[in-house]
Design a protein around this motif. Structure first.
Motif, PDB file in Angstrom:
ATOM      1  N   ASP A   1     -11.221  64.416  54.086  1.00 26.74           N
ATOM      2  CA  ASP A   1     -11.478  63.711  55.347  1.00 26.74           C
ATOM      3  C   ASP A   1     -12.329  62.474  55.123  1.00 26.74           C
ATOM      4  O   ASP A   1     -12.057  61.405  55.687  1.00 26.74           O
ATOM      5  CB  ASP A   1     -12.160  64.662  56.327  1.00 26.74           C
ATOM      6  N   PHE A   2     -13.370  62.592  54.288  1.00 25.87           N
ATOM      7  CA  PHE A   2     -14.228  61.436  54.007  1.00 25.87           C
ATOM      8  C   PHE A   2     -13.448  60.324  53.301  1.00 25.87           C
ATOM      9  O   PHE A   2     -13.635  59.142  53.588  1.00 25.87           O
ATOM     10  CB  PHE A   2     -15.431  61.853  53.155  1.00 25.87           C
ATOM     11  N   GLU A   3     -12.583  60.718  52.356  1.00 25.47           N
ATOM     12  CA  GLU A   3     -11.801  59.699  51.666  1.00 25.47           C
ATOM     13  C   GLU A   3     -10.837  59.002  52.626  1.00 25.47           C
ATOM     14  O   GLU A   3     -10.652  57.784  52.573  1.00 25.47           O
ATOM     15  CB  GLU A   3     -11.026  60.309  50.495  1.00 25.47           C
ATOM     16  N   ALA A   4     -10.219  59.777  53.527  1.00 25.95           N
ATOM     17  CA  ALA A   4      -9.313  59.191  54.510  1.00 25.95           C
ATOM     18  C   ALA A   4     -10.056  58.234  55.431  1.00 25.95           C
ATOM     19  O   ALA A   4      -9.553  57.155  55.778  1.00 25.95           O
ATOM     20  CB  ALA A   4      -8.639  60.297  55.325  1.00 25.95           C
ATOM     21  N   ALA A   5     -11.279  58.613  55.834  1.00 24.96           N
ATOM     22  CA  ALA A   5     -12.082  57.733  56.688  1.00 24.96           C
ATOM     23  C   ALA A   5     -12.462  56.457  55.948  1.00 24.96           C
ATOM     24  O   ALA A   5     -12.408  55.354  56.514  1.00 24.96           O
ATOM     25  CB  ALA A   5     -13.336  58.466  57.161  1.00 24.96           C
ATOM     26  N   ARG A   6     -12.843  56.593  54.685  1.00 21.71           N
ATOM     27  CA  ARG A   6     -13.248  55.423  53.903  1.00 21.71           C
ATOM     28  C   ARG A   6     -12.100  54.437  53.726  1.00 21.71           C
ATOM     29  O   ARG A   6     -12.301  53.225  53.727  1.00 21.71           O
ATOM     30  CB  ARG A   6     -13.757  55.873  52.530  1.00 21.71           C
ATOM     31  N   MET A   7     -10.880  54.972  53.594  1.00 19.65           N
ATOM     32  CA  MET A   7      -9.727  54.119  53.348  1.00 19.65           C
ATOM     33  C   MET A   7      -8.993  53.735  54.633  1.00 19.65           C
ATOM     34  O   MET A   7      -7.967  53.063  54.591  1.00 19.65           O
ATOM     35  CB  MET A   7      -8.762  54.808  52.383  1.00 19.65           C
ATOM     36  N   GLY A   8      -9.524  54.175  55.786  1.00 19.60           N
ATOM     37  CA  GLY A   8      -8.925  53.817  57.064  1.00 19.60           C
ATOM     38  C   GLY A   8      -7.530  54.375  57.277  1.00 19.60           C
ATOM     39  O   GLY A   8      -6.683  53.732  57.901  1.00 19.60           O
ATOM     40  N   MET A   9      -7.283  55.587  56.797  1.00 16.23           N
ATOM     41  CA  MET A   9      -5.945  56.183  56.904  1.00 16.23           C
ATOM     42  C   MET A   9      -5.711  56.738  58.303  1.00 16.23           C
ATOM     43  O   MET A   9      -6.640  57.047  59.039  1.00 16.23           O
ATOM     44  CB  MET A   9      -5.787  57.313  55.888  1.00 16.23           C
ATOM     45  N   LYS A  10      -4.444  56.896  58.611  1.00 15.88           N
ATOM     46  CA  LYS A  10      -4.025  57.518  59.864  1.00 15.88           C
ATOM     47  C   LYS A  10      -3.158  58.715  59.536  1.00 15.88           C
ATOM     48  O   LYS A  10      -2.735  58.917  58.401  1.00 15.88           O
ATOM     49  CB  LYS A  10      -3.265  56.521  60.736  1.00 15.88           C
TER      50      LYS A  10
END
Length: 719
Positions: free
Chosen positions: A410-419
């Motif tokens: 989740d943190f990596e997805a947030a950092r990379m702005g994923m959807k």
């Protein structure tokens, strides 16, 4: 898009998961050879189910047949070398260069087999209890010559097509010959093996060991083979080694006859593979053929596919579910990763990250109750701790591990702005809710265990319920489906059978030479300096012994070498074995030999070593959790309920903060000082003491407030 079309698409998604690509050296047989293999697999699976539930057999005889049958089918199924470059063309069955070894191996192998058959005929038809001495004495060396020549020929003459080569037919004959001799003399071997062996005893045992090592090389690679070879060499090299490893050495005759008893090959590892493993592999095969395994993946997609970095969260959840019915970390990666890794790449994850997430999650499947791969069965066999106690104790640590990976994803997805994925790309949750009855087999398994049924009876009930539940679903299992599940049971078991038999060799050497006690004394000496240092040493040895090995063998070996030393330190058997088990499992994502990470890298097309390093980082919680339950056994469900609850809650917050520190993201990017403070707060919470918990929560809360304040200031400045 209509509902019918969308349901069809959902099934296509699931089918991508179910079709696990075979190893590159697995044969694709045709014609009569294929039919022979299929019916042999079905017969082998039915034999085990009948013996376990209806017609019990004498223990040694059952295990001897189990190993020999698994080896014979393995040699038919798996070639000595890769077959991926072969086409469908049929070459000549034998070339002129192969005629001489064929004649030598064929003549000697057939003569040895004739002698064994003659002995059975004399006993069962003529009433002669023991054949003349020449029967077994003259069969020994021809049997050894046949096996060795066939094995060398398999190495030298590479496969030309997908037929079973003549040398593999002779290796299969060798398996049956060894089995016949051992079965004929089983009552005598139980008294004289390893003590006063005859020449046929140790020669046929030697042939059996060579066959096990060769099939292990084919199905599991060189790592386990090399480790087994080192242990066998240690048996004879003891007199020439320094003090710590010194022993008096053993005669060739004594060692090989000893190793093919219940102290070695026929010991705890094969006891587990012949009962629990093959039964639960059958359970998994019935779930997969009835598409219940696909339901796990579809449900994961519906629950988490919409969230940011959704496919990665699907991988975490699906791997936990699939891990309950899958016996290997690498196999779990292939089963779910062929579906989740491309989806992760599609939403923005780098290939390396996608492969590492799947590897870390799939490895966690081996520690997730109730099945926990096969290691839990071996643990119950070795320690005598009831299986139900083991799976209860393993629950909180397994949840913490998966929560850690989930938070990191989740943190990596947030950092990379994923959807997340679009609703049109996901299975319909409303449809899946109507099929929740597909969980009934797993529920029955857990309920039967806690109602006091034996593991075998509970597994059998779960298997039958999987068949019955399939009749309520669109994928009804008829006679053809049942036969397919039985065939898959044997095919999926071959690797584990070879690995367990090979691990039995190592366990036998450890018991014979006493090297485990030497490691125990080393741990005691280190513990005099620092108990924490002794635990780190035990961790390192467990990981080292487990590298490149499937979960079952990794734990069996580590439990024989390391666990006794931990118990001598005063650690309870449950904590000691769970400690070793975790690190044996996590060796699958520990560089430089990380099988699960390498399997994921092959699917993602990423660099294997970089993938293993990333998987190691994602699975960092698994390196901390064993120390957590060592210092605070509330995590193993031991103690008052309120202490267990407090420990679980604070440990959850701790792995949450740990995930932020590892990913350098906590409600926004974090600087190095904040990252260090976050890691310190995580470790304080993970430790489990009341004072460290209070300090950790205070420090974590301060970092949370600071990060939210900093994020608010950035948002204001940007506006």
């Amino acid at each position: 898009m209509t509902d019918t079309t969308r349901q069809s698409d959902d099934l296509d998604i699931a089918n991508n998961v179910a079709d696990e690509p075979p190893p590159t050296n697995e044969r694709r047989l045709f014609g009569w050879e294929r039919h022979l293999l299929v019916w042999s697999c079905i017969g082998y699976a039915v034999f085990h189910l009948l013996v376990l539930n209806v017609f019990p057999m004498e223990t040694w005889s059952f295990r001897i047949i189990h190993v020999a049958g698994g080896l014979a089918i393995g040699f038919a199924l798996v070639a000595a070398w890769s077959t991926e470059t072969l086409d469908g063309a049929r070459g000549s069955w034998v070339t002129p260069l192969e005629l001489v070894p064929l004649a030598v191996a064929g003549a000697t192998g057939l003569y040895a087999a004739f002698c064994i058959v003659y002995a059975f005929v004399m006993r069962d038809l003529a009433g002669v209890d023991m054949p003349p001495p020449w029967v077994f004495n003259t069969a020994t060396w021809p049997a050894l010559i046949s096996a060795v020549v066939a094995m060398l020929s398999a190495w030298y003459f590479k496969p030309r097509d997908h037929r079973i080569a003549w040398y593999d037919w002779l290796l299969m004959l060798s398996c049956l010959t060894v089995c016949g001799y051992l079965l004929f003399n089983v009552s005598f071997l139980q008294f004289r093996a390893g003590v006063m062996p005859t020449q046929p005893d140790y020669v046929f045992a030697l042939i059996g060991v060579l066959l096990i090592l060769e099939l292990t090389r084919r199905v599991a690679g060189l790592a386990l083979l090399i480790i087994a070879g080192v242990f066998i060499l240690y048996t004879f090299a003891g007199p020439y080694l320094p003090t710590f490893l010194h022993h008096d050495g053993y005669r060739f005759q004594r060692f090989f006859s000893y190793i093919y008893t219940d102290n070695g090959i026929l010991g705890p590892t094969v006891a587990v593979s012949s009962t629990y493993i093959i039964l639960f592999v059958a359970f998994g095969a019935f779930l997969q053929v009835s598409k219940v395994g696909d339901y796990f993946n579809d449900l994961s997609m519906a629950l988490f596919g919409w969230a940011r970095g959704g496919p990665a969260k699907v991988a975490v959840f699906a791997s936990g579910l699939m891990g309950m019915i899958n016996g290997t970390s690498a196999g779990n990666v292939v089963a779910t990763g062929s579906f989740t890794i491309p989806l992760m790449k599609k939403v923005g994850y780098r290939p390396r990250s996608a492969a590492a997430i799947e590897a870390a999650a799939s490895t966690g499947g081996q520690i997730m109750p109730p099945i926990m791969g096969a290691g839990a069965f071996i643990m119950a066999e070795i320690t005598g701790i009831p299986y139900t106690e083991l799976i209860v104790a393993a629950l909180i640590p397994a949840i913490l591990y998966f929560l850690s990976i989930f938070f990191m994803v989740d943190f990596e997805a947030a950092r990379m702005g994923m959807k997340g994925m679009k609703a049109s790309e996901l299975p319909k949750f409303s449809r899946l809710v109507k099929q929740v009855y597909l969980f009934i087999p797993v529920i029955i398994l857990i309920a039967a265990l806690f109602m006091g049924y034996s593991v075998i009876r509970a597994g059998t009930l779960a298997l039958i319920s999987a068949l019955v539940v399939s009749w309520l679903s669109p994928n009804k299992m008829g006679p053809r489906g049942i036969l397919k599940a039985l065939e898959d049971t044997t095919k999926m078991s071959v690797q584990l059978i070879a690995v367990c038999a090979c691990a039995g060799i190592i366990v036998g050497v450890i018991g014979l030479t006493g090297v485990g006690l030497r490691f125990s004394s080393m741990l005691l000496a280190i513990a005099d300096t620092s108990q924490l240092l002794a635990l780190f040493f035990a961790m390192g040895i467990s990981i080292l012994l487990g590298m490149g090995m499937p979960t079952t063998a990794a734990y069996a070996v580590a439990a024989s070498v390391v666990a006794p030393g931990l118990i001598q330190l005063g650690i309870t058997p449950l904590v000691a074995h769970m400690f070793v088990f975790y690190f044996a499992v996590i060796s699958a994502i520990t560089p430089p030999v990380a099988l699960a990470a390498y399997a994921g890298a092959a699917i993602a097309g990423s660099d294997p070593m970089k993938t293993s390093v990333t998987a190691f980082k994602l699975g960092l919680a698994a390196f901390i959790v064993p120390f957590m339950f060592f210092y605070n056994q509330g995590l193993l469900m031991e103690g008052e309920w309120y202490l267990i609850l407090r420990t679980a809650v604070t440990a959850t917050i701790g792995v949450y903060l740990l995930s932020g520190a590892v990913q350098a993201w906590f409600y926004g990017p974090i600087s190095i000082p904040v990252r260090v403070a976050l890691l310190l707060a995580a470790l304080l919470l993970i430790e489990g003491g009341i004072y460290t918990d209070v300090i950790g929560i205070a420090l974590g809360g301060a970092i949370f407030a600071y990060q939210r304040f900093a994020a608010g200031r950035k948002a204001t400045a940007k506006a």
